[in-house]
Design a protein around this motif. Structure first.
Motif, PDB file in Angstrom:
ATOM      1  N   UNK A 193      89.190  47.605  -7.549  1.00 20.94           N
ATOM      2  CA  UNK A 193      89.514  46.999  -6.255  1.00 20.94           C
ATOM      3  C   UNK A 193      89.038  45.565  -6.146  1.00 20.94           C
ATOM      4  N   UNK A 194      88.499  45.008  -7.215  1.00 23.47           N
ATOM      5  CA  UNK A 194      87.832  43.709  -7.109  1.00 23.47           C
ATOM      6  C   UNK A 194      88.782  42.593  -6.673  1.00 23.47           C
ATOM      7  N   UNK A 195      90.030  42.611  -7.168  1.00 24.41           N
ATOM      8  CA  UNK A 195      90.948  41.535  -6.800  1.00 24.41           C
ATOM      9  C   UNK A 195      91.324  41.631  -5.326  1.00 24.41           C
ATOM     10  N   UNK A 196      91.574  42.840  -4.842  1.00 24.78           N
ATOM     11  CA  UNK A 196      91.863  43.004  -3.423  1.00 24.78           C
ATOM     12  C   UNK A 196      90.681  42.648  -2.550  1.00 24.78           C
ATOM     13  N   UNK A 197      89.475  42.995  -3.015  1.00 23.50           N
ATOM     14  CA  UNK A 197      88.277  42.620  -2.268  1.00 23.50           C
ATOM     15  C   UNK A 197      88.069  41.112  -2.279  1.00 23.50           C
ATOM     16  N   UNK A 198      88.416  40.474  -3.385  1.00 24.48           N
ATOM     17  CA  UNK A 198      88.331  39.008  -3.424  1.00 24.48           C
ATOM     18  C   UNK A 198      89.284  38.394  -2.400  1.00 24.48           C
ATOM     19  N   UNK A 199      90.463  38.983  -2.250  1.00 26.84           N
ATOM     20  CA  UNK A 199      91.375  38.512  -1.213  1.00 26.84           C
ATOM     21  C   UNK A 199      90.812  38.719   0.181  1.00 26.84           C
ATOM     22  N   UNK A 200      90.122  39.843   0.391  1.00 25.40           N
ATOM     23  CA  UNK A 200      89.479  40.085   1.685  1.00 25.40           C
ATOM     24  C   UNK A 200      88.385  39.066   1.957  1.00 25.40           C
ATOM     25  N   UNK A 201      87.613  38.745   0.932  1.00 21.63           N
ATOM     26  CA  UNK A 201      86.560  37.737   1.073  1.00 21.63           C
ATOM     27  C   UNK A 201      87.172  36.375   1.401  1.00 21.63           C
ATOM     28  N   UNK A 202      88.251  36.032   0.707  1.00 19.37           N
ATOM     29  CA  UNK A 202      88.903  34.742   0.954  1.00 19.37           C
ATOM     30  C   UNK A 202      89.433  34.652   2.381  1.00 19.37           C
ATOM     31  N   UNK A 203      90.055  35.738   2.854  1.00 16.89           N
ATOM     32  CA  UNK A 203      90.588  35.735   4.210  1.00 16.89           C
ATOM     33  C   UNK A 203      89.470  35.623   5.246  1.00 16.89           C
ATOM     34  N   UNK A 204      88.387  36.377   5.032  1.00 18.24           N
ATOM     35  CA  UNK A 204      87.267  36.306   5.969  1.00 18.24           C
ATOM     36  C   UNK A 204      86.617  34.928   5.949  1.00 18.24           C
ATOM     37  N   UNK A 205      86.551  34.315   4.766  1.00 16.21           N
ATOM     38  CA  UNK A 205      85.963  32.972   4.651  1.00 16.21           C
ATOM     39  C   UNK A 205      86.753  31.949   5.451  1.00 16.21           C
ATOM     40  N   UNK A 206      88.069  31.986   5.321  1.00 15.96           N
ATOM     41  CA  UNK A 206      88.911  31.034   6.053  1.00 15.96           C
ATOM     42  C   UNK A 206      88.833  31.294   7.556  1.00 15.96           C
ATOM     43  N   UNK A 207      88.816  32.582   7.955  1.00 16.67           N
ATOM     44  CA  UNK A 207      88.733  32.894   9.370  1.00 16.67           C
ATOM     45  C   UNK A 207      87.407  32.421   9.957  1.00 16.67           C
ATOM     46  N   UNK A 208      86.310  32.630   9.218  1.00 13.56           N
ATOM     47  CA  UNK A 208      85.001  32.199   9.721  1.00 13.56           C
ATOM     48  C   UNK A 208      84.929  30.680   9.808  1.00 13.56           C
ATOM     49  N   UNK A 209      85.395  29.995   8.770  1.00 16.43           N
ATOM     50  CA  UNK A 209      85.339  28.537   8.758  1.00 16.43           C
ATOM     51  C   UNK A 209      86.210  27.921   9.849  1.00 16.43           C
ATOM     52  N   UNK A 210      87.370  28.505  10.092  1.00 14.45           N
ATOM     53  CA  UNK A 210      88.324  27.893  11.001  1.00 14.45           C
ATOM     54  C   UNK A 210      88.301  28.415  12.417  1.00 14.45           C
ATOM     55  N   UNK A 211      87.412  29.354  12.729  1.00 10.37           N
ATOM     56  CA  UNK A 211      87.407  29.926  14.075  1.00 10.37           C
ATOM     57  C   UNK A 211      87.025  28.871  15.120  1.00 10.37           C
ATOM     58  N   UNK A 212      87.838  28.772  16.145  1.00 12.04           N
ATOM     59  CA  UNK A 212      87.627  27.780  17.190  1.00 12.04           C
ATOM     60  C   UNK A 212      87.407  28.416  18.557  1.00 12.04           C
ATOM     61  N   UNK A 213      88.314  29.323  18.957  1.00 17.37           N
ATOM     62  CA  UNK A 213      88.279  29.847  20.313  1.00 17.37           C
ATOM     63  C   UNK A 213      86.999  30.591  20.646  1.00 17.37           C
ATOM     64  N   UNK A 214      86.590  31.511  19.772  1.00 12.42           N
ATOM     65  CA  UNK A 214      85.383  32.296  20.044  1.00 12.42           C
ATOM     66  C   UNK A 214      84.150  31.401  20.006  1.00 12.42           C
ATOM     67  N   UNK A 215      84.082  30.537  18.986  1.00  8.59           N
ATOM     68  CA  UNK A 215      82.923  29.646  18.853  1.00  8.59           C
ATOM     69  C   UNK A 215      82.852  28.670  20.017  1.00  8.59           C
TER      70      UNK A 215
END
Length: 270
Positions: A193-215
Motif C-alpha cells: 500500500x506504500x504508493x497509495x499511502x504516499x498519495x495520501x501523504x501528498x494530498x494531506x500535505x497540499x491541503x495543510x499547506x494551502x488551507x485558508x478558510x479554517x486557518x
C-alpha cells in the motif's frame, strides 16, 4: 443464413481513429483551460520587482514547520484508523464513512467558525484547555489544529483506498506462516500500500499547506502562506502575491507530482 437478418455494421478503422483524435483534442482543450490562469505567474508578474514583502519569510517558516507537524499527526492518527475501517467491516461502517465526510464537506469558513466556538476561550472545552496552558485561538497549536481538521479527512479516505487495494488474503497467508497481525501489517500490507499511502501523504500535505478558510478564523496569527497572501493582496497589491505563490508551488507541488509519476511507472510495469 436468414435473409431477414441484418448484418452488423463494422465500424471502419478511420472512424475509430477520428473519434480518438477528437477525444484527445477535447482533453487537451480541457487541460489547457484548467492551466490557463497559471500562465499569469509568468506573464503578469513583474520580474524586476520580484522580492519578498515584509512578513513573507516568517510566513514561509510558519507554513513549513507547522504543516510538517500537522502532517505527522495525520499520519500517526489517520493510518491506524484507515486500516481499521478498511479491515473491520461491519454494519456501522457506512455510518462511520458518513461521519468522516462531515468535516470534509463542511465549508472551510464554517468549519473554522465551529472550531473557534468549540475551542475558543469562552467555550467549555476552550476554558478547560486554557487552564492547562493550551490556547487554541491565534496560537501555534491553533494553527496546527486547523490544518489537521482540514487535512485529516483527505488523508484517511486516501489511505483507506490504499489499504483496500491490498488483498486481505495475503495478510491471512502471512498469519498462517506464523507472523503476528502486527508483523503482517508491516511486512505485507504496508509495502503493497506504500504508493497509495504516499498519495495520501501528498494530498494531506497540499491541503495543510494551502488551507485558508479554517486557518483564517482559528489562527489568523501566526500568519502562514495563505493568510499572508491575502494580507499582501490587501495591503500592497498584486505584485506582492507572486513571490509567495511561487514558493508555495515549489514547496507543495513536487510531492504530488512525484507520486503521480511513480504511479504511472508502476502501472506500466504491471
Amino acid at each position: 443464413m436468414d435473409s431477414t437478418t441484418t448484418p452488423r455494421r463494422v465500424p471502419r478503422a478511420g472512424q475509430g481513429r477520428w473519434g480518438a483524435m477528437a477525444l484527445g483534442f477535447l482533453s487537451l482543450l480541457i487541460i489547457a483551460g484548467l492551466l490557463a490562469p497559471f500562465s499569469e505567474m509568468f506573464l503578469a508578474m513583474n520580474w524586476q520587482r520580484l522580492h519578498f514583502a515584509p512578513g513573507d519569510v516568517h510566513a514561509i517558516r510558519v507554513s513549513l514547520s507547522y504543516s510538517a507537524i500537522s502532517l505527522s499527526i495525520c499520519i500517526l492518527l489517520g493510518t491506524p484508523l484507515a486500516w481499521w475501517m478498511t479491515r473491520r467491516q461491519s454494519r456501522w461502517t457506512p455510518v462511520l464513512d458518513g461521519l468522516l465526510l462531515v468535516p470534509l464537506l463542511t465549508p472551510p469558513l464554517a468549519l473554522g467558525i465551529l472550531l473557534a466556538t468549540f475551542f475558543g476561550p469562552y467555550a467549555a472545552v476552550g476554558t478547560l484547555l486554557s487552564r492547562w496552558g493550551l490556547v487554541l485561538v491565534n496560537t501555534a497549536p491553533a494553527f496546527v489544529v486547523a490544518q489537521v481538521y482540514a487535512a485529516m479527512p483527505y488523508y484517511i479516505l486516501s489511505a483507506r483506498a490504499a489499504f483496500g487495494a491490498v488483498p486481505k488474503e495475503l495478510e491471512e497467508i502471512s498469519r498462517t506462516l506464523g507472523k503476528t497481525p502486527w508483523q503482517s501489517f508491516w511486512l505485507v500490507t504496508m509495502p503493497l500500500a506504500r504508493l497509495g499511502l504516499a498519495g495520501a501523504v501528498a494530498l494531506a500535505w497540499v491541503r495543510a499547506m494551502g488551507e485558508f478558510g479554517v486557518v483564517l478564523i482559528v489562527a489568523y496569527f501566526p500568519m502562514g502562506i495563505p493568510v499572508q497572501l491575502y494580507q499582501n493582496l490587501q495591503d500592497i497589491g498584486l505584485d506582492a502575491v507572486y513571490p509567495l505563490l511561487w514558493v508555495f508551488f515549489l514547496v507543495a507541488i513536487p510531492l504530488p507530482l512525484w507520486v503521480g509519476l511513480r504511479s504511472r511507472r508502476q502501472s506500466r510495469v504491471l
